[in-house]
Design an enzyme around this catalytic site. Structure first.
Site, short mmCIF file in Angstrom:
data_model
loop_
_atom_site.label_atom_id
_atom_site.label_comp_id
_atom_site.label_asym_id
_atom_site.label_seq_id
_atom_site.Cartn_x
_atom_site.Cartn_y
_atom_site.Cartn_z
N ASN A 68 0.84 -1.19 0.00
CA ASN A 68 0.00 0.00 0.00
C ASN A 68 0.88 1.25 0.00
OD1 ASN A 68 -2.63 -1.22 0.20
ND2 ASN A 68 -2.17 -1.73 2.34
N CYS A 77 -4.78 -8.11 -3.75
CA CYS A 77 -5.23 -6.89 -4.43
C CYS A 77 -5.88 -7.33 -5.74
CB CYS A 77 -4.02 -6.00 -4.69
SG CYS A 77 -4.46 -4.52 -5.61
N ASN A 79 -7.70 -5.55 -8.15
CA ASN A 79 -7.42 -4.72 -9.33
C ASN A 79 -5.96 -4.88 -9.75
OD1 ASN A 79 -10.04 -3.65 -9.46
ND2 ASN A 79 -9.55 -2.04 -7.98
N ASN A 165 -7.75 -10.54 2.22
CA ASN A 165 -7.54 -9.28 2.94
C ASN A 165 -8.87 -8.86 3.58
OD1 ASN A 165 -8.59 -8.62 0.46
ND2 ASN A 165 -7.49 -6.71 0.26
N GLU A 219 -9.68 2.46 1.59
CA GLU A 219 -8.73 1.35 1.71
C GLU A 219 -7.75 1.53 2.86
OE1 GLU A 219 -6.69 -0.44 -1.55
OE2 GLU A 219 -8.21 0.27 -2.96
N ARG A 220 -7.58 0.46 3.58
CA ARG A 220 -6.53 0.39 4.59
C ARG A 220 -5.18 0.72 3.94
NH1 ARG A 220 -4.86 -5.46 7.00
NH2 ARG A 220 -4.60 -5.87 4.79
N CYS A 228 -11.70 -0.65 -5.34
CA CYS A 228 -10.91 -1.70 -4.70
C CYS A 228 -11.48 -3.03 -5.16
CB CYS A 228 -11.00 -1.55 -3.18
SG CYS A 228 -10.21 -2.92 -2.30
N GLY A 229 -10.67 -3.81 -5.87
CA GLY A 229 -11.16 -5.04 -6.49
C GLY A 229 -11.65 -6.09 -5.50
N1 LIG Z 1 -5.58 -1.76 0.76
C1 LIG Z 1 -5.75 -3.18 0.65
C2 LIG Z 1 -4.89 -3.79 -0.41
C3 LIG Z 1 -5.20 -3.35 -1.80
C4 LIG Z 1 -6.56 -3.86 -2.30
C5 LIG Z 1 -6.78 -3.45 -3.73
N2 LIG Z 1 -6.89 -2.08 -4.02
C6 LIG Z 1 -7.77 -4.30 -4.49
O1 LIG Z 1 -8.04 -3.95 -5.64
O2 LIG Z 1 -8.21 -5.35 -4.00
C7 LIG Z 1 -5.42 -3.87 1.99
O3 LIG Z 1 -4.58 -3.35 2.75
O4 LIG Z 1 -6.00 -4.92 2.24
#
Ligand SMILES: N[C@@H](CCC[C@H](N)C(=O)O)C(=O)O
EC number: 5.1.1.7
Length: 327
Positions: A68, A77, A79, A165, A219-220, A228-229
């Protein structure tokens, strides 16, 4: 240190992809963390939601590690996996590959275009874990599906799921979407707090009609992103559990950066999700990091103009749609 990066995005969730398969980089863990903080900074020249490190794997076609913008590492992740999937498919000249991620080996395949001629990839989102220990979330119960969390709101109903996640999801009406509530809750659960010791991705979801939802995610490790996918996949899953949508059927998921499609699969009590959407390249750049990795210079860039122009059409369509349904 000179580094080649490819700026790419899935639904406007943008990343810097660094290829450690073709290039002989020898990053330490501290390097990866510093690179994420320095290169993703939106006030510097590149800016991104995270870095995707593409590495060799002895178990799959490639390995993806996701950092991140704040330097923390995420287990998945969605996306980003589409972008890595496209990159590795092109590198190996394959249409289908498997990518090792922190907790699972996941299938990625080239797919029919989701909008005009956009390069489109389908990624497997799994495992799906409802146990609160998997997030982790400290609450005196096993799971949380469509229930109140009094510490956060006396009104909203939340679901918690790890894919793998962590995600906290609530379905809301248009009025709630326009308030500051999501920011307040997200900042609370991503600061020092008892409920989510490792933080959590927080999504507010609006069900538009059967087969269509809109998802906005804080998003974290980043803050609000265009999309966020994993959050869109987890939200589609919860929409099926709540009978707003159907398993095994396509769900169009609008977001602030565009649109993806999800299909939620269920067999017995096991779930997995297909996340289908664009994997768009923006530009390649060569950067020169200074010695303490706190700043950098961009020495050259090559843009993928055609892809950007094509994507703008989907972006415009999605923006108009979101504007219409929410305002
Ligand atoms: N911020 C998320 C990790 C990234 C997720 C992403 N943008 C997606 O598309 O899934 C985390 O810390 O879990």
């Amino acid at each position: 240190m000179n580094i080649n990066i490819r700026k790419c995005h899935g639904s406007g969730n943008d990343f810097l992809l660094i290829d450690e398969i073709s290039m002989p980089y020898t990053f330490s863990e501290e390097d990866r963390q510093n690179l994420s903080i320095t290169l993703c900074d939106r006030n510097a020249e590149l800016g991104a939601d995270g870095i995707l490190f593409v590495m060799k794997s002895d178990k799959a076609d490639a390995k993806m590690r996701v950092f991140n913008a704040d330097g923390s590492e995420a287990s998945m992740c969605g996306n980003g996996l589409r972008c890595v999937g496209r990159y590795v498919c092109e590198l190996l000249q394959k249409d289908e590959i498997r990518v090792e991620t922190m907790k699972a080996i996941l299938k990625v395949n080239k797919s029919d275009s989701i909008f005009n001629e956009l390069p489109t990839y389908c990624v497997e989102i799994s495992p799906v874990l409802f146990s609160l220990d998997a997030l982790p979330m400290n609450l005196n119960q096993e799971q949380l599906v469509n229930e109140k969390i009094h510490e956060l709101s006396d009104q909203l109903l939340f679901s918690a799921v790890a894919v793998p996640n962590p995600h906290l999801i609530t379905f809301v009406d248009k009025e709630m979407m326009r308030t500051n509530t999501q920011r307040m809750i997200s900042e609370y659960v991503n600061g020092p707090n008892q409920l989510f010791p490792d933080g959590v991705n927080v999504s507010f979801v609006h069900s538009v009609e059967k087969g269509v939802i809109y998802v906005r995610t804080f998003e974290r490790g980043v803050g609000f992103t265009n999309a966020c996918g994993t959050a869109m996949s987890a939200s589609s899953l919860i929409s099926c559990i709540l009978s707003l949508n159907n398993y095994e059927e396509e769900i169009d998921v609008y977001n602030n950066g565009g649109k993806v499609r999800c299909v939620v699969h269920k067999s017995d009590q096991t779930y997995w999700i297909e996340l289908i959407g664009n994997a768009t390249y923006l530009y390649d750049a060569e950067i020169i990091m200074n010695n303490n990795q706190s700043s950098f210079e961009v020495s050259s860039t090559t843009h993928y103009k055609e892809e950007q122009i094509q994507y703008e059409q989907l972006e415009t369509h999605a923006k108009e749609y979101v504007e219409r349904i929410l305002f």
